[in-house]
Design a protein around this motif. Structure first.
Motif, PDB file in Angstrom:
ATOM      1  N   SER A   1       0.837  -1.199   0.000  1.00 43.62           N
ATOM      2  CA  SER A   1       0.000   0.000   0.000  1.00 43.62           C
ATOM      3  C   SER A   1       0.869   1.244   0.000  1.00 43.62           C
ATOM      4  O   SER A   1       1.999   1.234   0.499  1.00 43.62           O
ATOM      5  N   TYR A   2       0.315   2.302  -0.563  1.00 42.16           N
ATOM      6  CA  TYR A   2       1.038   3.572  -0.657  1.00 42.16           C
ATOM      7  C   TYR A   2       0.027   4.714  -0.564  1.00 42.16           C
ATOM      8  O   TYR A   2      -1.058   4.656  -1.155  1.00 42.16           O
ATOM      9  N   ILE A   3       0.364   5.735   0.199  1.00 40.96           N
ATOM     10  CA  ILE A   3      -0.466   6.927   0.303  1.00 40.96           C
ATOM     11  C   ILE A   3       0.440   8.147   0.208  1.00 40.96           C
ATOM     12  O   ILE A   3       1.550   8.158   0.753  1.00 40.96           O
ATOM     13  N   HIS A   4      -0.025   9.159  -0.527  1.00 39.48           N
ATOM     14  CA  HIS A   4       0.794  10.342  -0.776  1.00 39.48           C
ATOM     15  C   HIS A   4      -0.065  11.596  -0.639  1.00 39.48           C
ATOM     16  O   HIS A   4      -1.186  11.647  -1.153  1.00 39.48           O
ATOM     17  N   THR A   5       0.456  12.569   0.072  1.00 43.00           N
ATOM     18  CA  THR A   5      -0.210  13.859   0.211  1.00 43.00           C
ATOM     19  C   THR A   5       0.190  14.746  -0.962  1.00 43.00           C
ATOM     20  O   THR A   5       1.322  15.214  -1.042  1.00 43.00           O
ATOM     21  N   VAL A   6      -0.737  14.958  -1.890  1.00 39.83           N
ATOM     22  CA  VAL A   6      -0.452  15.748  -3.084  1.00 39.83           C
ATOM     23  C   VAL A   6      -0.368  17.229  -2.746  1.00 39.83           C
ATOM     24  O   VAL A   6       0.539  17.931  -3.183  1.00 39.83           O
ATOM     25  N   ASN A   7      -1.336  17.706  -1.979  1.00 33.90           N
ATOM     26  CA  ASN A   7      -1.383  19.119  -1.601  1.00 33.90           C
ATOM     27  C   ASN A   7      -1.852  19.222  -0.162  1.00 33.90           C
ATOM     28  O   ASN A   7      -3.030  19.082   0.129  1.00 33.90           O
ATOM     29  N   PRO A   8      -0.941  19.479   0.789  1.00 40.16           N
ATOM     30  CA  PRO A   8      -1.341  19.556   2.193  1.00 40.16           C
ATOM     31  C   PRO A   8      -2.219  20.766   2.516  1.00 40.16           C
ATOM     32  O   PRO A   8      -2.909  20.776   3.529  1.00 40.16           O
ATOM     33  N   LEU A   9      -2.204  21.786   1.649  1.00 40.04           N
ATOM     34  CA  LEU A   9      -2.991  22.988   1.925  1.00 40.04           C
ATOM     35  C   LEU A   9      -4.486  22.736   1.763  1.00 40.04           C
ATOM     36  O   LEU A   9      -5.296  23.250   2.542  1.00 40.04           O
ATOM     37  N   ASN A  10      -4.870  21.954   0.753  1.00 45.82           N
ATOM     38  CA  ASN A  10      -6.290  21.661   0.572  1.00 45.82           C
ATOM     39  C   ASN A  10      -6.620  20.196   0.902  1.00 45.82           C
ATOM     40  O   ASN A  10      -7.706  19.710   0.607  1.00 45.82           O
ATOM     41  N   GLY A  11      -5.664  19.506   1.518  1.00 46.26           N
ATOM     42  CA  GLY A  11      -5.927  18.160   1.977  1.00 46.26           C
ATOM     43  C   GLY A  11      -6.161  17.144   0.887  1.00 46.26           C
ATOM     44  O   GLY A  11      -6.959  16.218   1.076  1.00 46.26           O
ATOM     45  N   THR A  12      -5.470  17.243  -0.222  1.00 42.45           N
ATOM     46  CA  THR A  12      -5.630  16.277  -1.302  1.00 42.45           C
ATOM     47  C   THR A  12      -4.637  15.138  -1.128  1.00 42.45           C
ATOM     48  O   THR A  12      -3.434  15.365  -1.042  1.00 42.45           O
ATOM     49  N   GLU A  13      -5.164  13.913  -1.080  1.00 39.41           N
ATOM     50  CA  GLU A  13      -4.327  12.734  -0.932  1.00 39.41           C
ATOM     51  C   GLU A  13      -4.787  11.651  -1.904  1.00 39.41           C
ATOM     52  O   GLU A  13      -5.966  11.579  -2.268  1.00 39.41           O
ATOM     53  N   VAL A  14      -3.858  10.823  -2.303  1.00 40.16           N
ATOM     54  CA  VAL A  14      -4.163   9.670  -3.139  1.00 40.16           C
ATOM     55  C   VAL A  14      -3.551   8.441  -2.476  1.00 40.16           C
ATOM     56  O   VAL A  14      -2.523   8.531  -1.787  1.00 40.16           O
TER      57      VAL A  14
END
Length: 317
Positions: A226-239
């Motif tokens: 499994s892998y999780i990445h925070t794309v944009n911490p300012l608007n809380g976008t994660e994949v």
């Protein structure tokens, strides 16, 4: 049991979001601030073995429900809390009422469900340095007694469980390392049949903006990554993505998902699996600590089946 998803919230200064009257409850931002949360719970030591891959799993599965669920929580400044939960599945309605009492280092949790089952759990914190123990049992099941012990150290996290009956089930899980990189395993032994019920292992690597986990489970028959990445911490976008390989039949499966904070009170999550199922979730904090969650799932391979819809409402005064 009290659902922490509904009860835990963070309040930031209103100057950070003046256009929204409700406090910021960053479901996704909380994950991107993993390091600070981890340190507050486990210090600089590793998380328990059960937390390997938890960040990705939560994004892909947490809060998705396809029933009608209602939760009402009443906290108390005297240490006594009350939570009522009701779930309607098809034409069947089930529910439970639980009370949580805290006094010093002792926590007592009692839950009664619609089938007249009484579940009791007593937790003692810091009975020894960095150690807590929990004793639980169900009524009328006289063989349900269980003792759990957890020990947290700067370089180790150990959890053990033993059934309190003539032929108990023994379980031990351990993780070694630090808050960023740790490796662990778990075993279960059934004394009645003198056989191992499970033996799994895994490794996790966590940073503030991403997390990777690899778990060998099902007695070595399944490998999950499994892998999780925070794309944009300012608007809380994660994949996040999760892939499973089964050695017995060489079968592969995967699930991908995303989470996005639309505004300080609204979160949207999406999920897609290789089996053709597509899911979406919208969660809104319409008042402080009170949430409404709408979930939907569509199976593209079952063209004659209607989409699944779910509604969850959580109220806390």
């Amino acid at each position: 049991m009290i659902n922490l998803t509904f009860d835990v919230s963070w309040k930031l200064p209103y100057s950070l979001c003046p256009s929204f009257p409700c406090p910021l409850r960053p479901v996704v931002l909380a994950e991107s601030l993993y390091s600070s949360l981890h340190c507050s719970r486990y210090g600089n030591g590793p998380a328990p073995f059960s937390d390997i891959g938890k960040r990705a799993k939560d994004l892909l599965t947490k809060d998705y429900t396809y029933d009608h669920k209602f939760t009402f929580s009443v906290p108390s400044s005297t240490g006594m809390g009350l939570t009522a939960t009701g779930v309607k599945r098809d034409q069947i309605f089930v529910g439970d009422i639980s009370t949580l009492y805290k006094s010093g280092n002792t926590t007592v949790d009692v839950k009664v469900d619609t089938y007249s089952n009484v579940c009791t759990k007593v937790t003692l914190n810091d009975i020894l340095p960095s150690t807590k123990a929990a004793f639980s049992f169900d009524i009328p099941d006289h063989k349900s007694g269980k003792l759990d012990v957890q020990y947290l150290h700067n370089h180790a996290a150990i959890n053990s469980s033993i059934g309190l009956n003539p032929a108990p089930l023994l379980e031990v899980a351990a993780a070694l390392g630090n808050k960023d990189l740790f490796i662990g395993g778990e075993i279960g032994f059934d004394t009645a049949s003198a056989s191992f019920t499970k033996h799994n292992g895994g490794i996790g690597f966590n940073k503030t903006d991403f997390s990777v986990a690899l778990i060998l489970m099902d007695k070595g028959q399944t490998l999950k990554a499994s892998y999780i990445h925070t794309v944009n911490p300012l608007n809380g976008t994660e994949v996040a993505a999760e892939m499973t390989h089964r050695f017995s039949n060489y079968e592969n499966s995967f699930t991908i998902g995303s989470s996005h904070t639309v505004d300080p009170c609204t979160t949207i999550k999406t999920r897609f699996s290789d089996n053709g199922k597509v899911a979406m979730l919208c969660q809104r904090e319409w008042r402080p600590k009170s949430l409404i969650t709408v979930s939907a799932e569509y199976d593209s391979k079952a063209v004659n089946a209607a989409p699944k819809l779910g509604l969850a409402l959580a109220l806390k005064p």
